[in-house]
Design a protein around this motif. Sequence first.
Motif, PDB file in Angstrom:
ATOM      1  N   PRO C 373       0.837  -1.204   0.000  1.00 58.17           N
ATOM      2  CA  PRO C 373       0.000   0.000   0.000  1.00 58.17           C
ATOM      3  C   PRO C 373       0.876   1.261   0.000  1.00 58.17           C
ATOM      4  CG  PRO C 373      -0.605  -1.485   1.776  1.00 58.17           C
ATOM      5  CD  PRO C 373       0.593  -2.065   1.137  1.00 58.17           C
ATOM      6  N   GLN C 374       0.428   2.205  -0.751  1.00 55.16           N
ATOM      7  CA  GLN C 374       1.191   3.427  -0.911  1.00 55.16           C
ATOM      8  C   GLN C 374       1.474   4.105   0.433  1.00 55.16           C
ATOM      9  OE1 GLN C 374      -0.520   5.810  -3.912  1.00 55.16           O
ATOM     10  NE2 GLN C 374       0.995   7.419  -3.721  1.00 55.16           N
ATOM     11  N   GLU C 375       0.502   3.981   1.357  1.00 50.99           N
ATOM     12  CA  GLU C 375       0.652   4.642   2.646  1.00 50.99           C
ATOM     13  C   GLU C 375       1.923   4.194   3.339  1.00 50.99           C
ATOM     14  OE1 GLU C 375      -2.095   2.868   1.845  1.00 50.99           O
ATOM     15  OE2 GLU C 375      -3.460   4.518   1.374  1.00 50.99           O
ATOM     16  N   PHE C 376       2.207   2.883   3.232  1.00 51.74           N
ATOM     17  CA  PHE C 376       3.374   2.378   3.937  1.00 51.74           C
ATOM     18  C   PHE C 376       4.654   2.829   3.274  1.00 51.74           C
ATOM     19  CE2 PHE C 376       0.590  -1.223   5.594  1.00 51.74           C
ATOM     20  CZ  PHE C 376       0.244  -0.451   6.685  1.00 51.74           C
ATOM     21  N   VAL C 377       4.623   2.968   1.973  1.00 55.55           N
ATOM     22  CA  VAL C 377       5.811   3.466   1.286  1.00 55.55           C
ATOM     23  C   VAL C 377       6.087   4.899   1.748  1.00 55.55           C
ATOM     24  CG1 VAL C 377       6.891   3.863  -0.935  1.00 55.55           C
ATOM     25  CG2 VAL C 377       5.265   2.000  -0.666  1.00 55.55           C
ATOM     26  N   THR C 378       5.014   5.664   1.910  1.00 59.79           N
ATOM     27  CA  THR C 378       5.174   7.060   2.332  1.00 59.79           C
ATOM     28  C   THR C 378       5.845   7.171   3.684  1.00 59.79           C
ATOM     29  OG1 THR C 378       3.042   7.371   1.289  1.00 59.79           O
ATOM     30  CG2 THR C 378       3.939   9.246   2.483  1.00 59.79           C
ATOM     31  N   VAL C 379       5.458   6.319   4.612  1.00 58.47           N
ATOM     32  CA  VAL C 379       6.014   6.465   5.959  1.00 58.47           C
ATOM     33  C   VAL C 379       7.254   5.606   6.172  1.00 58.47           C
ATOM     34  CG1 VAL C 379       3.900   7.170   7.083  1.00 58.47           C
ATOM     35  CG2 VAL C 379       4.462   4.737   6.949  1.00 58.47           C
ATOM     36  N   PHE C 380       7.763   5.037   5.087  1.00 59.86           N
ATOM     37  CA  PHE C 380       8.968   4.227   5.240  1.00 59.86           C
ATOM     38  C   PHE C 380      10.073   4.960   6.005  1.00 59.86           C
ATOM     39  CE2 PHE C 380      13.205   3.283   3.554  1.00 59.86           C
ATOM     40  CZ  PHE C 380      13.358   2.017   4.076  1.00 59.86           C
ATOM     41  N   PRO C 381      10.349   6.242   5.680  1.00 63.61           N
ATOM     42  CA  PRO C 381      11.411   6.940   6.420  1.00 63.61           C
ATOM     43  C   PRO C 381      11.141   6.999   7.923  1.00 63.61           C
ATOM     44  CG  PRO C 381      10.774   8.221   4.515  1.00 63.61           C
ATOM     45  CD  PRO C 381       9.792   7.096   4.616  1.00 63.61           C
ATOM     46  N   ASN C 382       9.906   7.276   8.287  1.00 62.50           N
ATOM     47  CA  ASN C 382       9.558   7.370   9.699  1.00 62.50           C
ATOM     48  C   ASN C 382       9.739   6.029  10.381  1.00 62.50           C
ATOM     49  OD1 ASN C 382       7.481   8.920   7.850  1.00 62.50           O
ATOM     50  ND2 ASN C 382       7.992  10.208   9.599  1.00 62.50           N
ATOM     51  N   PHE C 383       9.267   4.994   9.688  1.00 62.69           N
ATOM     52  CA  PHE C 383       9.343   3.663  10.248  1.00 62.69           C
ATOM     53  C   PHE C 383      10.802   3.239  10.398  1.00 62.69           C
ATOM     54  CE2 PHE C 383       9.034  -1.000   9.882  1.00 62.69           C
ATOM     55  CZ  PHE C 383       8.231  -1.212  10.985  1.00 62.69           C
ATOM     56  N   ALA C 384      11.568   3.481   9.338  1.00 63.41           N
ATOM     57  CA  ALA C 384      12.975   3.092   9.366  1.00 63.41           C
ATOM     58  C   ALA C 384      13.693   3.779  10.525  1.00 63.41           C
ATOM     59  CB  ALA C 384      13.645   3.453   8.042  1.00 63.41           C
ATOM     60  N   THR C 385      13.369   5.052  10.750  1.00 63.32           N
ATOM     61  CA  THR C 385      14.026   5.795  11.822  1.00 63.32           C
ATOM     62  C   THR C 385      13.680   5.218  13.187  1.00 63.32           C
ATOM     63  OG1 THR C 385      13.927   7.758  10.474  1.00 63.32           O
ATOM     64  CG2 THR C 385      14.313   8.083  12.819  1.00 63.32           C
ATOM     65  N   LEU C 386      12.412   4.872  13.347  1.00 61.67           N
ATOM     66  CA  LEU C 386      11.983   4.287  14.615  1.00 61.67           C
ATOM     67  C   LEU C 386      12.716   2.969  14.869  1.00 61.67           C
ATOM     68  CD1 LEU C 386      10.034   5.560  16.515  1.00 61.67           C
ATOM     69  CD2 LEU C 386       8.223   4.117  15.625  1.00 61.67           C
ATOM     70  N   ILE C 387      12.857   2.170  13.799  1.00 68.58           N
ATOM     71  CA  ILE C 387      13.548   0.884  13.928  1.00 68.58           C
ATOM     72  C   ILE C 387      15.014   1.125  14.312  1.00 68.58           C
ATOM     73  CG2 ILE C 387      14.365  -1.135  12.644  1.00 68.58           C
ATOM     74  CD1 ILE C 387      11.429  -1.256  13.277  1.00 68.58           C
ATOM     75  N   VAL C 388      15.634   2.082  13.634  1.00 64.04           N
ATOM     76  CA  VAL C 388      17.039   2.381  13.941  1.00 64.04           C
ATOM     77  C   VAL C 388      17.176   2.803  15.393  1.00 64.04           C
ATOM     78  CG1 VAL C 388      18.880   4.049  13.521  1.00 64.04           C
ATOM     79  CG2 VAL C 388      17.758   2.945  11.597  1.00 64.04           C
ATOM     80  N   LEU C 389      16.268   3.682  15.841  1.00 61.07           N
ATOM     81  CA  LEU C 389      16.323   4.159  17.224  1.00 61.07           C
ATOM     82  C   LEU C 389      16.122   3.015  18.207  1.00 61.07           C
ATOM     83  CD1 LEU C 389      14.376   7.530  17.185  1.00 61.07           C
ATOM     84  CD2 LEU C 389      16.736   7.157  17.853  1.00 61.07           C
ATOM     85  N   THR C 390      15.255   2.082  17.831  1.00 64.68           N
ATOM     86  CA  THR C 390      14.928   1.003  18.756  1.00 64.68           C
ATOM     87  C   THR C 390      16.064  -0.009  18.858  1.00 64.68           C
ATOM     88  OG1 THR C 390      12.658   1.261  18.062  1.00 64.68           O
ATOM     89  CG2 THR C 390      13.182  -0.692  19.347  1.00 64.68           C
ATOM     90  N   PHE C 391      16.594  -0.396  17.713  1.00 66.28           N
ATOM     91  CA  PHE C 391      17.523  -1.525  17.736  1.00 66.28           C
ATOM     92  C   PHE C 391      18.985  -1.121  17.634  1.00 66.28           C
ATOM     93  CE2 PHE C 391      13.485  -3.311  16.299  1.00 66.28           C
ATOM     94  CZ  PHE C 391      13.323  -4.249  17.289  1.00 66.28           C
ATOM     95  N   LEU C 392      19.251   0.055  17.100  1.00 62.89           N
ATOM     96  CA  LEU C 392      20.649   0.426  16.917  1.00 62.89           C
ATOM     97  C   LEU C 392      21.038   1.610  17.790  1.00 62.89           C
ATOM     98  CD1 LEU C 392      20.884   0.079  13.043  1.00 62.89           C
ATOM     99  CD2 LEU C 392      21.617  -1.553  14.761  1.00 62.89           C
ATOM    100  N   ALA C 393      20.195   1.891  18.802  1.00 54.93           N
ATOM    101  CA  ALA C 393      20.454   3.086  19.611  1.00 54.93           C
ATOM    102  C   ALA C 393      21.857   3.089  20.199  1.00 54.93           C
ATOM    103  CB  ALA C 393      19.417   3.204  20.716  1.00 54.93           C
ATOM    104  N   GLN C 394      22.387   1.899  20.537  1.00 55.49           N
ATOM    105  CA  GLN C 394      23.721   1.858  21.148  1.00 55.49           C
ATOM    106  C   GLN C 394      24.810   2.213  20.144  1.00 55.49           C
ATOM    107  OE1 GLN C 394      21.435  -0.443  21.137  1.00 55.49           O
ATOM    108  NE2 GLN C 394      21.314  -1.598  23.037  1.00 55.49           N
ATOM    109  N   ARG C 395      24.517   1.966  18.874  1.00 50.73           N
ATOM    110  CA  ARG C 395      25.522   2.249  17.859  1.00 50.73           C
ATOM    111  C   ARG C 395      25.517   3.727  17.456  1.00 50.73           C
ATOM    112  NH1 ARG C 395      26.462  -1.999  14.145  1.00 50.73           N
ATOM    113  NH2 ARG C 395      26.881  -3.919  15.263  1.00 50.73           N
ATOM    114  N   LEU C 396      24.422   4.426  17.764  1.00 51.78           N
ATOM    115  CA  LEU C 396      24.339   5.827  17.348  1.00 51.78           C
ATOM    116  C   LEU C 396      25.188   6.695  18.266  1.00 51.78           C
ATOM    117  CD1 LEU C 396      20.513   6.198  16.658  1.00 51.78           C
ATOM    118  CD2 LEU C 396      22.328   5.837  15.008  1.00 51.78           C
ATOM    119  N   THR C 397      25.724   7.764  17.710  1.00 48.80           N
ATOM    120  CA  THR C 397      26.504   8.680  18.527  1.00 48.80           C
ATOM    121  C   THR C 397      25.965  10.101  18.385  1.00 48.80           C
ATOM    122  OG1 THR C 397      28.040   8.851  16.690  1.00 48.80           O
ATOM    123  CG2 THR C 397      28.650   7.387  18.464  1.00 48.80           C
ATOM    124  N   PRO C 398      24.805  10.357  18.990  1.00 48.88           N
ATOM    125  CA  PRO C 398      24.257  11.713  18.925  1.00 48.88           C
ATOM    126  C   PRO C 398      25.125  12.647  19.763  1.00 48.88           C
ATOM    127  CG  PRO C 398      22.957  10.365  20.399  1.00 48.88           C
ATOM    128  CD  PRO C 398      23.973   9.458  19.785  1.00 48.88           C
TER     129      PRO C 398
END
Lengths: 368, 504, 411
Positions: C373-398
């Motif tokens: 569905p197009q809706e999910f393609v639209t929010v892919f960036p948001n979703f991807a960011t949430l996933i990164v924050l959830t699972f890779l938070a330790q690897r991030l260096t804000p």
Amino acid sequence: MTKSRIFWGTIAPTAAILNSLLFVYIILKIRGVDPVEMFKLMVSYGFDPRNLVSEINQTIAYYMAGVAAAIGFKMLLFNIGIDGQYRMGAFFGAVVGAAVSLPPILHVLIIIVTAMLAGGLWAAIAGYLKVKRGVNEVISNIMLNFIAAAIIAFLLSPNLLGSLPEGSQNLQTKPIPQSGQMPTIKAFEGEIYSVIFLALFVGIAYWVMLNKTVFGFNLRATGLSFRAARASGVNAPGMIFITTVLSGAIAGLVGMGTLLSETYSYSMAFPSGYAFTGLALALLGRNHPVGIFFAAFLWSFLERSAPVLEFEGVPPEIVIVMQGTIVLSIVIAYEVVARINLRQQQRAVGSVNAESVSNQAANVKESK
Amino acid sequence: MSNVLEVIGIEKKYPGVIANRDVSLQVREGSIHAIIGENGAGKSTLMKSLYGLIRPDAGQIKVFGSEVNLKSPQDAIELGIGMVHQHFKLADNATVLENVILGSEPTRFGFVVKYDQARKKLLEITKNYGLDIDPDESLSNLGVGERQRVEIAKVLFRGAKILILDEPTAVLVPQEVDELFANLRELVKNGLTVLFISHKLDEVLSIADDITIMRQGTTVATRKPKETNKKELAELMVGGELPKPKAGELKVSSESILSIKSAAYSRADGREILHDVNLELHGGEIVGLAGVEGNGQSELIELIMGLAQPSAGSVQVLGLDAATTLTREIRNAGVAYIPQDRQRDGLLMSAPLWENRILGHQFADPMAKGVWVNKGAAIEDSKRVVDEFDVRTPGINVLASALSGGNQQKFIVGRELTGDPKLIVAAQPTRGVDVGAQAIIWDHLMQARSKGAGILLVTADLEELFSLSDRIAVIYSGTIVSILNPAKTTPEDLGLAMTGAKSA
Amino acid sequence: MSTETKTAKAKSFFKSPARITLLIAGLFLIISLVESITGSVDISSPGTSGATLRFAIPLLMAGLGGLWAERAGVINIGLEGMMIVGTWTAAWFGYLHGPYVGILAAAVFGLASGFFHAILTVKIGIDQAVSGLAINLIAAGAARYLSGIYFPPVGGDRTVSPPVETLPSFTIPFVADFFKSIDEKNIFFLSNISGLLYGITRDLSVVTVALLLLVPLTSWILWRSKFGLRMRFSGENPMAAESLGINVYRTRYIAISVSGMLASLGGAYLALVASSVYREGQTAGRGFIGLATVIFGNWRPSGVFAGSLLFGFTDALRVRQAESVMSLILAAGIVALLLAIYYSVSRSWKPAGAYFGIALFALWVNQKVDTIPQEFVTVFPNFATLIVLTFLAQRLTPPAMAGMPYRRGAE
């Protein structure tokens, strides 16, 4: 004591509103219209009985959003996710309401509980991420708002939970049957949603919970000082999570008036932007249920009476600018008032305590 | 050898408190000069004066023979004085080189950093002084010892000739201490001068060329390690006479209210803070926990209050296993807690006093009635506390933050002593309060003891320790090294135990 | 212990530039393969790569804007509003005085909006999120108010500006033709890659090129210049910076103003390059996605660039041909499978299992679902960011102090 508290509580919002009125005054002056005439026009239009009813109905929704934001603020949480939580609540409330058939009152109750559950569970994602993963709730909630909108848009497709009524361009859920609808109250020249009683209840419950119960005390304590709350025996991370969910549950109620007394179904036409409005109202109303009510009414009053400006060639969007200015003025005013307030109290303490100077000096020395 | 640094009669007063008086000091060029003293002896105030962070009210500071007037750290740096703070001022998300050069970057055209040149200079410094750090390593990969070397390099990079190290060994494990000392010796060999503050006699004797002892805001003596010994130093630090214990009838009950058996605690990063701690506390006695701050006292308190879990051993509080019992249940069982950091752990600073009366007692009668907060009781009892403990406040509706520190402390003590607690954990109960308030608080603690409460008194104030304690447990480097009888303890016994020179 | 060294190895594997090139080539091989299997050619068509670039630039500018502010220690939620400032001022001044003046105006007004955020958050010290959100609201309201006044009399309407003269674009001579010729020959892999390169070498706007240069420029400033070093420390440890005589407030003022300018330029691009009018709602949440690319790109300019390309790519696919998303999912499944094999060879079972799960899921979706569905393609960036924050938070260096209030002289 209480008198001065009310004074200090209201001076900042008043100053903020005056400040933004001045701002709009200048803009209107630049536009070449008479600002005072404009304000008069807005007031007479806004207090017109027909408009008053729609303002009250809008106030109900804003009020819920404001209370939801206020609960978060008490925990120092910035619940920008109210938008997504409200959508989830309204959508699933509509879906469940259309799917079941129950006796009247029970039916409505089920819809309301579903909406709160949906809003609360959606907020729980951000709560979990904050407590367990240390993710800032502002960022996660912004992302979750977009995702919630997408999920609902997807579920609204005709072969899933939505339908496209004949002659309409707007996808919507199946209508809620009569037993699940809430009556309206005839007043002035319109109909006020009876959800207003729910809003009233939410406001009172919020105040009682916060100020009278141990749970509320723990909530506020955690918001004021995480460490002090923890040392006093409060499960502080747990409180943060629960507060997030609670805020989301209230946010789930934002769309109930429209859903149960007007459209009876959820559609893409449900407005957005409740998150920022809610936060603004909580700030303006100082997280107090009565204050939030006045703020919510002011907001919907401004919005409903804005179109009148158009007759004089002033685009009504000036009101949006005004709202933004109010919010900025209010947070700045609070900063200032808080500083004055503390200084005053310290002076009062100083007058009874001759030794305070030496004590403070000792503190200086100790904290080096 | 000439004196690179000379301090003559420095005085620094804060309203009501004399932090430094008549402080004099001569530091020889190319020497390691140690300054030792108890908490609050005035060492930090002196160091701040030397680094331009504060300005003394009277006295002279001479650097390389000429009198100077230090207005800011920048002035000090220009004169060649550099300071290594106890708490490092470094950024994790940057390299060693970036941390070192920040603020004095060599540049081309004023905005392009000449990293190559800076790296060369840093490598020269690290080579010359044997500081083992890699300029391009990310700081997040470095341990405490290496971070300290970065701080030293930072100071040297700015051309410092005199290094002030504020309790540099407090954060280090023994092996890191050895490395640090090797570095310091290398520095003085190259003509630099090191001024370093410490508590630990063994260390001072092994590294310093001169030792100046401070007590109660002034310098009392300067010794050379060869001409002195631990005994003498301990005596000079603590003072000639110890306060007499208060004559009080001791009625120790047989009931053990706190029992710690071989408890250990490690931080999340794996560093062991406590190991093999054993302590018994009975009803009716006050056990003073003595020790230089940062030797594990705070963590021990957290274990007792159920705020942290031991990694080994057991902590029994009033028969409850503190490792598995919630803090609220421990408090409900009758444990009172006077936290060391009252503003962060003991009060809701922006809540009114009467709400602060509830804090910590919100799970039981009378502050709570079922799910409801009992505001009436809170207000009434707040008034009682204010009266009984002489809390100077216009009312109980003012915010806690509006009160002075001493009055905040009186309020906390009053709150915690309410309702006859069985165990009182009192950390620095009279810190920052005036003499009158101190007497009130001591009096109430003694009363609680005579009513049968057991009190764990964590204090850095020797007068308090000796006036109140029935027994003194000395904690050093994460474990209890000796239990002393205050009536029979000599200053040197205590001084030696607290500085790790002797383990019983 | 052993897994630790293994992940360290895996990390360095992805870090070496030669390997990354190899990796991208491999990825492209897979995409070519998938395209020849499914018969869909849109992923690597010149149209898609061109559109990706066009969609990516505004996200990139918002992202770089977010990066500048956060590196200096202040979160800029107001990026969306600052983009609106850019769209409106670029269109209006562009209409009046030509597109170059439009861009200049967007830069100036963007700078001003950033400076406003700086006054509120640095000087007055109000909550950074409140300030940002208020700026979003005020900018949106002001743009609509001003549109209502200025556009209708000159041939626009209340929500759309009159058209602005377009900016010149150029096709890189010879190079583009060369890629085009190979693309048309339909050689496996080579043609796919040439198609992609053709898309980004033809009809290039000068603005696109200029804005792309801001990525290396930002990198250079951050890691080579004195200001960049001080800016980073203002975000990492302002107390330390202050103690070394650095004026943290001034540094933040400059960085946040630049942040506003960059976001505003992203808006100008939307109005003047991606289209030729201002339209209400044109920014469509791109400021927030810009915020997402900052996290996704781990607070690095190159990472922000990669993030905006990825998000721009999903945008391009959504608009052009939704079916090709399915090919992409197939490609992602194959990549995940390869990663699973890589990790099982190095006996890192946990990531291996995770990637295997992802691969299975992707393949299952590919089999079972006709179109995403197009809706999910639209929010892919948001979703991807949430996933990164959830699972890779330790690897991030804000930046350690980003978002925290800081007052001068605080210990």
